[in-house]
Design a protein around this motif. Sequence first.
Motif, PDB file in Angstrom:
ATOM      1  N   ALA A  49     -26.541  28.269  10.164  1.00  0.00           N
ATOM      2  CA  ALA A  49     -27.878  28.613  10.640  1.00  0.00           C
ATOM      3  C   ALA A  49     -28.543  27.391  11.273  1.00  0.00           C
ATOM      4  CB  ALA A  49     -28.725  29.149   9.496  1.00  0.00           C
ATOM      5  N   ARG A  50     -28.357  26.228  10.663  1.00  0.00           N
ATOM      6  CA  ARG A  50     -28.908  24.981  11.213  1.00  0.00           C
ATOM      7  C   ARG A  50     -28.306  24.686  12.576  1.00  0.00           C
ATOM      8  NH1 ARG A  50     -26.480  20.265   8.457  1.00  0.00           N
ATOM      9  NH2 ARG A  50     -24.921  20.645  10.044  1.00  0.00           N
ATOM     10  N   ASP A  51     -27.000  24.883  12.724  1.00  0.00           N
ATOM     11  CA  ASP A  51     -26.349  24.632  14.010  1.00  0.00           C
ATOM     12  C   ASP A  51     -26.846  25.598  15.086  1.00  0.00           C
ATOM     13  OD1 ASP A  51     -24.986  22.579  12.816  1.00  0.00           O
ATOM     14  OD2 ASP A  51     -23.085  23.662  12.648  1.00  0.00           O
ATOM     15  N   ARG A  52     -27.071  26.866  14.722  1.00  0.00           N
ATOM     16  CA  ARG A  52     -27.623  27.826  15.692  1.00  0.00           C
ATOM     17  C   ARG A  52     -29.035  27.434  16.095  1.00  0.00           C
ATOM     18  NH1 ARG A  52     -24.806  31.376  12.279  1.00  0.00           N
ATOM     19  NH2 ARG A  52     -26.693  31.894  11.107  1.00  0.00           N
ATOM     20  N   ALA A  53     -29.822  26.975  15.127  1.00  0.00           N
ATOM     21  CA  ALA A  53     -31.186  26.533  15.423  1.00  0.00           C
ATOM     22  C   ALA A  53     -31.170  25.300  16.322  1.00  0.00           C
ATOM     23  CB  ALA A  53     -31.936  26.238  14.124  1.00  0.00           C
ATOM     24  N   ALA A  54     -30.230  24.404  16.068  1.00  0.00           N
ATOM     25  CA  ALA A  54     -30.120  23.193  16.885  1.00  0.00           C
ATOM     26  C   ALA A  54     -29.778  23.543  18.330  1.00  0.00           C
ATOM     27  CB  ALA A  54     -29.052  22.263  16.303  1.00  0.00           C
ATOM     28  N   LYS A  55     -28.812  24.433  18.508  1.00  0.00           N
ATOM     29  CA  LYS A  55     -28.431  24.840  19.868  1.00  0.00           C
ATOM     30  C   LYS A  55     -29.602  25.496  20.576  1.00  0.00           C
ATOM     31  CE  LYS A  55     -23.512  25.314  18.978  1.00  0.00           C
ATOM     32  NZ  LYS A  55     -22.375  26.233  18.819  1.00  0.00           N
ATOM     33  N   GLU A  56     -30.348  26.332  19.853  1.00  0.00           N
ATOM     34  CA  GLU A  56     -31.494  27.001  20.464  1.00  0.00           C
ATOM     35  C   GLU A  56     -32.571  25.985  20.868  1.00  0.00           C
ATOM     36  OE1 GLU A  56     -33.798  31.020  19.518  1.00  0.00           O
ATOM     37  OE2 GLU A  56     -34.274  29.421  18.100  1.00  0.00           O
ATOM     38  N   ALA A  57     -32.736  24.928  20.077  1.00  0.00           N
ATOM     39  CA  ALA A  57     -33.734  23.903  20.381  1.00  0.00           C
ATOM     40  C   ALA A  57     -33.266  22.950  21.474  1.00  0.00           C
ATOM     41  CB  ALA A  57     -34.076  23.125  19.119  1.00  0.00           C
ATOM     42  N   GLY A  58     -31.976  22.960  21.766  1.00  0.00           N
ATOM     43  CA  GLY A  58     -31.463  22.086  22.814  1.00  0.00           C
ATOM     44  C   GLY A  58     -30.960  20.749  22.318  1.00  0.00           C
ATOM     45  N   ILE A  59     -30.658  20.655  21.029  1.00  0.00           N
ATOM     46  CA  ILE A  59     -30.060  19.437  20.489  1.00  0.00           C
ATOM     47  C   ILE A  59     -28.657  19.764  19.998  1.00  0.00           C
ATOM     48  CG2 ILE A  59     -32.283  18.429  19.863  1.00  0.00           C
ATOM     49  CD1 ILE A  59     -31.714  19.122  16.944  1.00  0.00           C
ATOM     50  N   THR A  60     -27.851  18.745  19.819  1.00  0.00           N
ATOM     51  CA  THR A  60     -26.479  18.978  19.380  1.00  0.00           C
ATOM     52  C   THR A  60     -26.455  19.200  17.869  1.00  0.00           C
ATOM     53  OG1 THR A  60     -26.011  16.643  18.961  1.00  0.00           O
ATOM     54  CG2 THR A  60     -25.595  17.465  21.201  1.00  0.00           C
ATOM     55  N   PRO A  61     -25.425  19.892  17.381  1.00  0.00           N
ATOM     56  CA  PRO A  61     -25.293  20.045  15.934  1.00  0.00           C
ATOM     57  C   PRO A  61     -25.193  18.704  15.204  1.00  0.00           C
ATOM     58  CG  PRO A  61     -23.933  21.675  17.035  1.00  0.00           C
ATOM     59  CD  PRO A  61     -24.462  20.735  18.106  1.00  0.00           C
ATOM     60  N   ALA A  62     -24.607  17.693  15.860  1.00  0.00           N
ATOM     61  CA  ALA A  62     -24.507  16.373  15.237  1.00  0.00           C
ATOM     62  C   ALA A  62     -25.884  15.736  15.068  1.00  0.00           C
ATOM     63  CB  ALA A  62     -23.619  15.462  16.084  1.00  0.00           C
ATOM     64  N   ASN A  87     -41.125  21.435  20.443  1.00  0.00           N
ATOM     65  CA  ASN A  87     -41.359  22.476  21.447  1.00  0.00           C
ATOM     66  C   ASN A  87     -40.826  23.821  20.975  1.00  0.00           C
ATOM     67  OD1 ASN A  87     -42.583  20.661  23.145  1.00  0.00           O
ATOM     68  ND2 ASN A  87     -40.783  20.348  24.430  1.00  0.00           N
ATOM     69  N   ARG A  88     -39.644  23.823  20.377  1.00  0.00           N
ATOM     70  CA  ARG A  88     -39.053  25.077  19.912  1.00  0.00           C
ATOM     71  C   ARG A  88     -39.879  25.669  18.775  1.00  0.00           C
ATOM     72  NH1 ARG A  88     -37.023  28.941  22.322  1.00  0.00           N
ATOM     73  NH2 ARG A  88     -36.425  30.430  20.779  1.00  0.00           N
ATOM     74  N   TYR A  89     -40.380  24.821  17.887  1.00  0.00           N
ATOM     75  CA  TYR A  89     -41.196  25.294  16.785  1.00  0.00           C
ATOM     76  C   TYR A  89     -42.505  25.872  17.310  1.00  0.00           C
ATOM     77  CZ  TYR A  89     -43.697  25.391  12.367  1.00  0.00           C
ATOM     78  OH  TYR A  89     -44.422  25.786  11.277  1.00  0.00           O
ATOM     79  N   GLY A  90     -43.075  25.247  18.319  1.00  0.00           N
ATOM     80  CA  GLY A  90     -44.293  25.780  18.937  1.00  0.00           C
ATOM     81  C   GLY A  90     -44.058  27.149  19.521  1.00  0.00           C
ATOM     82  N   TYR A  91     -42.909  27.341  20.169  1.00  0.00           N
ATOM     83  CA  TYR A  91     -42.570  28.664  20.708  1.00  0.00           C
ATOM     84  C   TYR A  91     -42.419  29.667  19.572  1.00  0.00           C
ATOM     85  CZ  TYR A  91     -39.796  32.472  22.541  1.00  0.00           C
ATOM     86  OH  TYR A  91     -39.335  33.722  22.848  1.00  0.00           O
ATOM     87  N   LEU A  92     -41.762  29.258  18.486  1.00  0.00           N
ATOM     88  CA  LEU A  92     -41.560  30.140  17.338  1.00  0.00           C
ATOM     89  C   LEU A  92     -42.905  30.559  16.743  1.00  0.00           C
ATOM     90  CD1 LEU A  92     -39.572  31.434  15.301  1.00  0.00           C
ATOM     91  CD2 LEU A  92     -39.610  29.288  14.050  1.00  0.00           C
TER      92      LEU A  92
END
Length: 138
Positions: A49-62, A87-92
């Motif tokens: 779930a963290r990796d999916r959230a990272a991809k959605e936010a535009g950062i790498t899973p690492a 920015n992603r949290y603001g959209y959420l």
Amino acid sequence: MSDTRRVKSDLERGSKVMGTSLAAMEAFNLLNAGTRKHYRGGGDTPTAARDRAAKEAGITPAQAERVWKRWKTMASVDGDVYRRLRNRYGYLCSWIEKAADAMERETREIEETNANFHGYSPVGESMARPSQGEKSSS
């Protein structure tokens, strides 16, 4: 012990206490919010779930893993990572607020429709009418 040594050790001790930056803590909380959004329940893992959230936010899973595991000891967090999570949290948040507003509007419309359909009468209206057994005195 000389004063210069004591001052130097005091400065080192102070930096260990203040090791967590506010930006790192905020980035961790923002990442957690995205992780909760993407968690699919039984059979899913928080890491996925963290990796999916990272991809959605535009950062790498690492990058997300680094924030996830080291936020307490980070002196700072990469500015791009923080900005993208923010920015992603603001959209959420705006998405959730819009959904809540739509639900409130729908609830209000249903209540108004029900009130009009059932034709609520004022309190005490039945007391003002004479009963069927009574005769009017006129």
